[in-house]
Write a protein that holds these residues in place. Structure first.
Motif, PDB file in Angstrom:
ATOM      1  N   GLU A 222       0.834  -1.199   0.000  1.00  9.71           N
ATOM      2  CA  GLU A 222       0.000   0.000   0.000  1.00  9.71           C
ATOM      3  C   GLU A 222       0.872   1.253   0.000  1.00  9.71           C
ATOM      4  OE1 GLU A 222      -3.619   1.992   2.613  1.00  9.71           O
ATOM      5  OE2 GLU A 222      -3.066  -0.102   2.954  1.00  9.71           O
ATOM      6  N   LEU A 223       1.985   1.214   0.743  1.00 13.29           N
ATOM      7  CA  LEU A 223       2.900   2.356   0.766  1.00 13.29           C
ATOM      8  C   LEU A 223       3.657   2.491  -0.552  1.00 13.29           C
ATOM      9  CD1 LEU A 223       4.159   1.998   4.422  1.00 13.29           C
ATOM     10  CD2 LEU A 223       2.928   3.959   3.469  1.00 13.29           C
ATOM     11  N   ILE A 224       4.013   1.369  -1.164  1.00 11.12           N
ATOM     12  CA  ILE A 224       4.637   1.432  -2.486  1.00 11.12           C
ATOM     13  C   ILE A 224       3.666   2.027  -3.491  1.00 11.12           C
ATOM     14  CG2 ILE A 224       5.511   0.029  -4.400  1.00 11.12           C
ATOM     15  CD1 ILE A 224       6.652  -1.897  -2.287  1.00 11.12           C
ATOM     16  N   SER A 225       2.389   1.623  -3.402  1.00 12.67           N
ATOM     17  CA  SER A 225       1.366   2.197  -4.286  1.00 12.67           C
ATOM     18  C   SER A 225       1.223   3.693  -4.050  1.00 12.67           C
ATOM     19  CB  SER A 225       0.026   1.505  -4.048  1.00 12.67           C
ATOM     20  OG  SER A 225       0.112   0.121  -4.306  1.00 12.67           O
ATOM     21  N   SER A 226       1.293   4.097  -2.778  1.00 13.22           N
ATOM     22  CA  SER A 226       1.201   5.520  -2.455  1.00 13.22           C
ATOM     23  C   SER A 226       2.325   6.304  -3.115  1.00 13.22           C
ATOM     24  CB  SER A 226       1.252   5.708  -0.937  1.00 13.22           C
ATOM     25  OG  SER A 226       1.345   7.069  -0.593  1.00 13.22           O
ATOM     26  N   ALA A 227       3.555   5.780  -3.031  1.00 14.80           N
ATOM     27  CA  ALA A 227       4.693   6.448  -3.653  1.00 14.80           C
ATOM     28  C   ALA A 227       4.515   6.546  -5.168  1.00 14.80           C
ATOM     29  CB  ALA A 227       5.988   5.708  -3.323  1.00 14.80           C
ATOM     30  N   SER A 228       3.986   5.490  -5.782  1.00 17.65           N
ATOM     31  CA  SER A 228       3.757   5.504  -7.232  1.00 17.65           C
ATOM     32  C   SER A 228       2.724   6.550  -7.614  1.00 17.65           C
ATOM     33  CB  SER A 228       3.289   4.117  -7.695  1.00 17.65           C
ATOM     34  OG  SER A 228       4.236   3.119  -7.356  1.00 17.65           O
ATOM     35  N   VAL A 229       1.672   6.644  -6.804  1.00 20.82           N
ATOM     36  CA  VAL A 229       0.626   7.626  -7.078  1.00 20.82           C
ATOM     37  C   VAL A 229       1.157   9.052  -6.885  1.00 20.82           C
ATOM     38  CG1 VAL A 229      -1.636   8.464  -6.340  1.00 20.82           C
ATOM     39  CG2 VAL A 229      -1.228   6.021  -6.550  1.00 20.82           C
ATOM     40  N   TYR A 230       1.966   9.257  -5.838  1.00 19.21           N
ATOM     41  CA  TYR A 230       2.605  10.562  -5.649  1.00 19.21           C
ATOM     42  C   TYR A 230       3.410  10.943  -6.888  1.00 19.21           C
ATOM     43  CZ  TYR A 230       1.831  11.182  -0.581  1.00 19.21           C
ATOM     44  OH  TYR A 230       1.293  11.389   0.651  1.00 19.21           O
TER      45      TYR A 230
ATOM     46  N   MET B  65      10.505   1.652   0.427  1.00 20.83           N
ATOM     47  CA  MET B  65       9.500   0.661   0.810  1.00 20.83           C
ATOM     48  C   MET B  65       9.678  -0.646   0.047  1.00 20.83           C
ATOM     49  SD  MET B  65       7.953   1.843   3.309  1.00 20.83           S
ATOM     50  CE  MET B  65       7.088   0.295   3.441  1.00 20.83           C
ATOM     51  N   TRP B  66      10.208  -0.592  -1.159  1.00 24.70           N
ATOM     52  CA  TRP B  66      10.478  -1.816  -1.914  1.00 24.70           C
ATOM     53  C   TRP B  66      11.553  -2.634  -1.206  1.00 24.70           C
ATOM     54  CZ3 TRP B  66       8.134  -3.606  -6.353  1.00 24.70           C
ATOM     55  CH2 TRP B  66       8.729  -4.717  -6.956  1.00 24.70           C
TER      56      TRP B  66
END
Length: 418
Positions: A38-46, A143-144
Motif C-alpha cells: 500500500e505504501l509502495i502504491s502511495s509512492a507511485s501515485v505521488y 518501501m520496496w
C-alpha cells in the motif's frame, strides 16, 4: 514528507477535492492488503500526481493531478501508521510513529519555503510540484527494500492463509531485516511470543466489518475515532486562520505575508513536535495528551477573551496563539495518530484505521467550512469560547476513556487496554 509540495497555498475547493479522495482511499483499504505494498502504491501515485501536475498544460489537467495526489495521501495516511506500529520495537514505537508527524510538519515548512522562493518566478509552481518527484522515488525505493510486517504475516498464518512453518520463518527473516544484527538470537523467541499473543484468533474466524462495532473493537473504535475527532473540532484549522492578522496587529511587519507567517509557525510546530518525539516513550501518551489539551483549553479561552475584552492588548493573542500551536503539536498532533495505530486489534487494524482517517478528514472539513459562517454569526470571540468548551470535553474524554499504551506490545494493548 512527500506531502511538502502539495500542502502549500490551497484554496478551500482544492482542499475539498483532496479530502474527498482521502476519504475514498482510506475507506477502500482493508486488512488483507499488504501494508508495504500500500505504501509502495502511495509512492507511485505521488510520482504520477507530481508529473501530471508539473507538466499540466491547463487548469483541468492540473486539477486531475491534484486528484491523484489526494489518492496518494489517503493511501499513505492509512498504511504508514500501521506499518510503523507493527514493525517498531515496543520501547521506541511511540517515537517512531510520532516521527511521521514530525516529517509531515518538516515537509510543510519546506513546501512553504520553496513556494516563497518561487512566488515571483514565471511558472514557478511547476517546479514546486516537480520537487516532490525525487521524494516519491526515494519513498518507493525505500518501501520496496523494506520487508513485510512480521505481525501481518503471522496473522495470515494463524488464519490458515499459508503454511505455518514457512510463514513463521518468513516473519523471523523480516525481523532480522528490520532490526539488524542487534536482535541476535532473540528473533525466534519474539515471533513465538507474537504467535502466543495472537493465538486467540482461530483459523475459521475471519474479521468482518461489523466486528468493529462489537466488544473490544467497539471500544478501540470509540478511542481512536474520538481522538482524531477532537483533534480537529478543538479548532486547529480555525486558530491558524487568524495567525497572520494576530501577528500583524502585534506589530510584526512580516505578518502581512501569509507565507512568512506560515513558515514562522511551521518552524515552531516543528520544534514542539520534536519535543513530543523525544519524550513520548519516556513520559507516556496520556501525560502528553492531558498536559497539551489543558494548555489548549487555556489558550482558546485567552483567544476568545482577546477578541471580546482585550483587543487593545495584542500580546495576549500572540501568546495564546503560540501556546495553542505548541500544546497541540506535542499532544493531539502526533499522539492522535500514534494512538490509532496502536489501539485497534491486529486483524481489524486496517478497517479501524480507515474509519479513523475518515473521521479525521471529515471533521477537518467540517471545521474549516463552518468556521466562517459561525464567525459571521457569533463573532470570533464566542467561536473560540465554543472551541474551548469542546476542548474541555475532550480533556474529560482523554482522562476517563483513553488508556496508557507506553511499554506495551500491540498484543498486550489489546489484552489489557480494551
Amino acid at each position: 514528507m512527500v506531502r511538502l509540495i502539495i500542502c502549500g497555498n490551497w484554496s478551500y475547493n482544492q482542499w475539498l477535492i483532496i479530502w474527498c479522495l482521502d476519504w475514498l482511499c482510506a475507506g477502500l483499504q482493508y486488512c488483507r492488503h499488504h501494508r508495504r505494498w500500500e505504501l509502495i502504491s502511495s509512492a507511485s501515485v505521488y510520482l504520477i500526481g507530481a508529473l501530471v501536475t508539473a507538466l499540466a498544460p491547463d487548469l483541468a489537467v492540473m486539477v486531475i493531478g491534484r486528484f491523484v495526489f489526494g489518492i496518494g495521501i489517503g493511501l499513505a495516511m492509512h498504511a504508514a501508521p500501521m506499518y510503523i506500529a507493527e514493525t517498531a520495537p515496543t520501547q521506541i514505537r511511540g517515537r517512531l510513529i510520532s516521527l511521521k508527524e514530525f516529517f509531515i510538519v518538516l515537509g510543510m515548512v519546506a513546501g512553504y519555503g520553496i513556494g516563497s522562493l518561487l512566488v515571483s518566478t514565471v511558472g514557478g509552481w511547476r517546479y514546486m510540484y516537480g520537487a516532490s518527484i525525487p521524494l516519491a522515488v526515494i519513498m518507493g525505493i525505500g518501501m520496496w527494500w523494506l520487508p513485510e510486517s512480521p505481525r501481518w504475516i503471522l496473522l495470515r498464518a494463524i488464519q490458515g492463509k499459508g503454511n505455518m512453518t514457512d510463514m513463521k520463518n518468513t516473519a523471523i527473516s523480516c525481523l532480522f531485516r528490520l532490526r539488524g544484527t542487534i536482535i541476535g538470537d532473540s528473533a525466534p523467541a519474539l515471533v513465538d511470543e507474537m504467535l502466543d499473543e495472537l493465538s486467540y484468533v482461530g483459523e475459521e474466524k475471519k474479521a468482518s466489518f461489523l466486528e468493529l462495532f462489537r466488544g473490544k473493537c467497539k471500544k478501540a473504535l470509540v478511542i481512536g475515532a474520538g481522538l482524531v475527532l477532537f483533534q480537529q473540532i478543538t479548532g486547529q484549522p480555525s486558530v491558524l486562520y487568524y495567525a497572520a492578522s494576530i501577528f500583524q496587529t502585534a506589530g510584526f511587519s512580516a505578518a502581512s505575508d501569509a507565507t512568512e507567517v506560515s513558515i514562522i509557525l511551521g518552524l515552531f510546530k516543528l520544534v514542539m513536535t520534536g519535543l513530543a518525539v523525544l519524550v513520548v516513550d519516556r513520559l507516556g501518551r496520556r501525560p502528553l495528551l492531558l498536559t497539551g489539551v489543558t494548555g489548549m483549553v487555556i489558550s482558546l479561552f485567552l483567544l476568545g477573551s482577546y477578541y471580546l475584552f482585550f483587543d487593545d492588548t495584542p500580546a495576549i493573542a500572540v501568546i495564546a496563539l503560540l501556546a495553542y500551536v505548541g500544546c497541540y503539536q506535542f499532544s493531539f498532533g502526533p499522539i492522535g495518530w500514534l494512538m490509532i495505530s496502536e489501539i485497534f486489534p491486529l486483524r481489524l487494524r486496517g478497517r479501524g484505521l480507515s474509519i479513523a482517517v475518515l473521521v479525521n478528514f471529515a471533521a477537518n472539513a467540517l471545521v474549516t467550512f463552518s468556521f466562517s459562517p459561525l464567525e459571521a454569526w457569533l463573532g470570533a470571540g464566542i467561536v473560540f469560547y465554543v472551541f474551548g468548551v469542546i476542548a474541555v470535553v475532550s480533556l474529560v474524554f482523554i482522562f476517563f476513556i483513553v488508556p496508557e499504551t507506553k511499554g506495551l506490545t500491540l498484543e498486550e494493548i489489546e489484552i489489557k487496554c480494551l
